[in-house]
Design an enzyme around this catalytic site. Structure first.
Site, PDB file in Angstrom:
ATOM      1  N   SER A   1       0.835  -1.204   0.000  1.00 10.60           N
ATOM      2  CA  SER A   1       0.000   0.000   0.000  1.00 10.60           C
ATOM      3  C   SER A   1       0.872   1.257   0.000  1.00 10.60           C
ATOM      4  CB  SER A   1      -0.958  -0.048   1.191  1.00 10.60           C
ATOM      5  OG  SER A   1      -1.938   0.938   1.095  1.00 10.60           O
ATOM      6  N   ASP A  53     -10.121  -3.964  -4.449  1.00 12.72           N
ATOM      7  CA  ASP A  53      -9.273  -2.894  -3.919  1.00 12.72           C
ATOM      8  C   ASP A  53      -9.567  -1.590  -4.646  1.00 12.72           C
ATOM      9  OD1 ASP A  53      -7.259  -1.258  -2.980  1.00 12.72           O
ATOM     10  OD2 ASP A  53      -5.607  -2.513  -3.692  1.00 12.72           O
ATOM     11  N   HIS A  94      -7.907  -4.993  -0.633  1.00 10.16           N
ATOM     12  CA  HIS A  94      -6.729  -4.258  -0.187  1.00 10.16           C
ATOM     13  C   HIS A  94      -6.359  -4.731   1.222  1.00 10.16           C
ATOM     14  CE1 HIS A  94      -4.110  -0.679  -0.464  1.00 10.16           C
ATOM     15  NE2 HIS A  94      -4.237  -0.645   0.854  1.00 10.16           N
TER      16      HIS A  94
END
Length: 366
Positions: free
Chosen positions: A213, A308, A338
């Site tokens: 991320s 995501d 995610h």
């Protein structure tokens, strides 16, 4: 749902609130699927049922709307304590400091089983099991939350299953240290690792950079900036569902704006804390997708997830890297959301994604 399943669900929520996810996934698979509810299908993908169950449990927990950074950090640490399960076995974990952009940063070195006794020793390595590679890892958390503890289980698992050393770096967080502080810390920490490769017991030619991320964002920035600044280049960049563009909005942001771990409100909250100056957002130092020249970058392992909100920008960056002639392995996990790297306790496709990653690291860094 019948009363028996209602009771099981209530008991499971109580277990989660008591910091234990194990009871949830100790239930028979058929029960877990019934608790999860009707399958969730969006954009041609079906959410992993065990992930769906986890999300349902999360929706029953107290509201966690973000207010200030300190509260958000405490909540994220608490969530990460629910997930890890039994920590992966490594030979040792060493606390140390590394060079940041402005002073020293905390870090942890994870050494897999089969390595030597000293910090940098390889004496006693088991041939074929322990490599001379190192992954310099930057944790996710929107550049605002996350630390060495929240990603301890992730780093242990990577070190143990890939048979490589992992150096997790505690870069400075926003809003106290806004962009590009984290990026500059990441660049400095990576170059420190290459400079001290022998001390760390690794080959300087086999030092990779990676993260999930926001950490994937920092890893992408490191890969670009070390090339552009004529610094030592990573042997590999590992970008796990990275945030690569803080400017444009893509369809996946609308498709998965609520209910899949990272929400639209989260994205805006993190962005505004990391880049309070909007004029910085198009700069490749925070939005690597917007770099004019992507040639000459190291080989890339990039993952995207089907549920995501950052999926589309990750795909776009993968396509841009390939178009620029860079070696690329783009792995798409259509059933996952995610943040799945932190969900190794969840059976099924989360473990498969982890195995795919560690097998690639074995191949690239041994």
């Amino acid at each position: 749902m019948n009363l028996r399943l209602d009771s099981v669900l209530r008991d499971t929520v109580s277990a989660v609130q008591a910091n234990a996810l194990a009871p949830l996934y100790a239930l028979p698979a058929a029960v877990r699927r019934r608790l999860a509810g009707a399958p969730i299908q969006i954009d041609g993908n079906t959410l992993d049922p065990d992930i769906q169950l986890l999300l349902r449990i999360d929706n029953l927990l107290p509201d966690t709307t973000k207010t200030d950074a300190a509260t958000a950090r405490a909540h994220f640490r608490q969530l990460c304590k629910l997930i890890p399960g039994t920590p992966a076995e490594v030979q040792r974990v060493t606390e140390l400091t590394v060079r940041g952009a402005d002073g020293q940063l905390g870090a942890r070195l994870y050494v897999p089983r089969g390595a030597g006794a000293g910090l940098g020793s390889n004496a006693g390595d088991v041939p074929g099991e322990v490599g001379r590679g190192l992954l310099v890892f930057f944790h996710g958390g929107g550049w605002v939350v996350g630390d060495l503890e929240t990603h301890d289980a992730v780093c242990r698992s990577i070190a143990a299953d890939a048979g490589i050393r992992v150096l997790s770096v505690d870069y400075r967080l926003a809003p106290e240290a806004p962009a590009p502080t984290a990026a500059e810390d990441a660049i400095a920490a990576f170059t420190w690792a290459v400079d001290h490769a022998e001390d760390l017991g690794v080959d300087p030619a086999l030092v990779a950079v990676g993260g999930d991320s926001a950490g994937g964002n920092l890893a992408a920035v490191v890969a670009q900036q070390t090339v552009r600044r004529d610094l030592p280049h990573p042997a590999l960049q590992v970008l796990l569902y990275p945030a690569v563009d803080l400017v444009a909005r893509r369809p996946s942001r609308d498709l998965f704006s609520e209910g899949f771990i990272l929400t639209e409100a989260d994205i805006i909250w993190y962005r505004d804390h990391y880049t309070p100056d909007p004029t910085l957002r198009p700069d490749p130092i925070v939005s690597p997708l917007r770099a004019e020249d992507l040639t000459g970058l190291p080989p890339t392992y990039l993952t995207t997830a089907g549920f995501d909100p950052l999926r589309d920008e990750g795909r776009e960056y993968a396509a841009a890297l390939a178009a620029a002639g860079n070696a690329l392995t783009h792995t798409h996990h259509p059933t996952l959301p995610h943040g799945h790297t932190n969900l190794l306790t969840v059976p099924g496709t989360t473990r498969q994604a982890h195995t795919h990653l560690t097998n690639h690291l074995k191949s690239a860094l041994h």
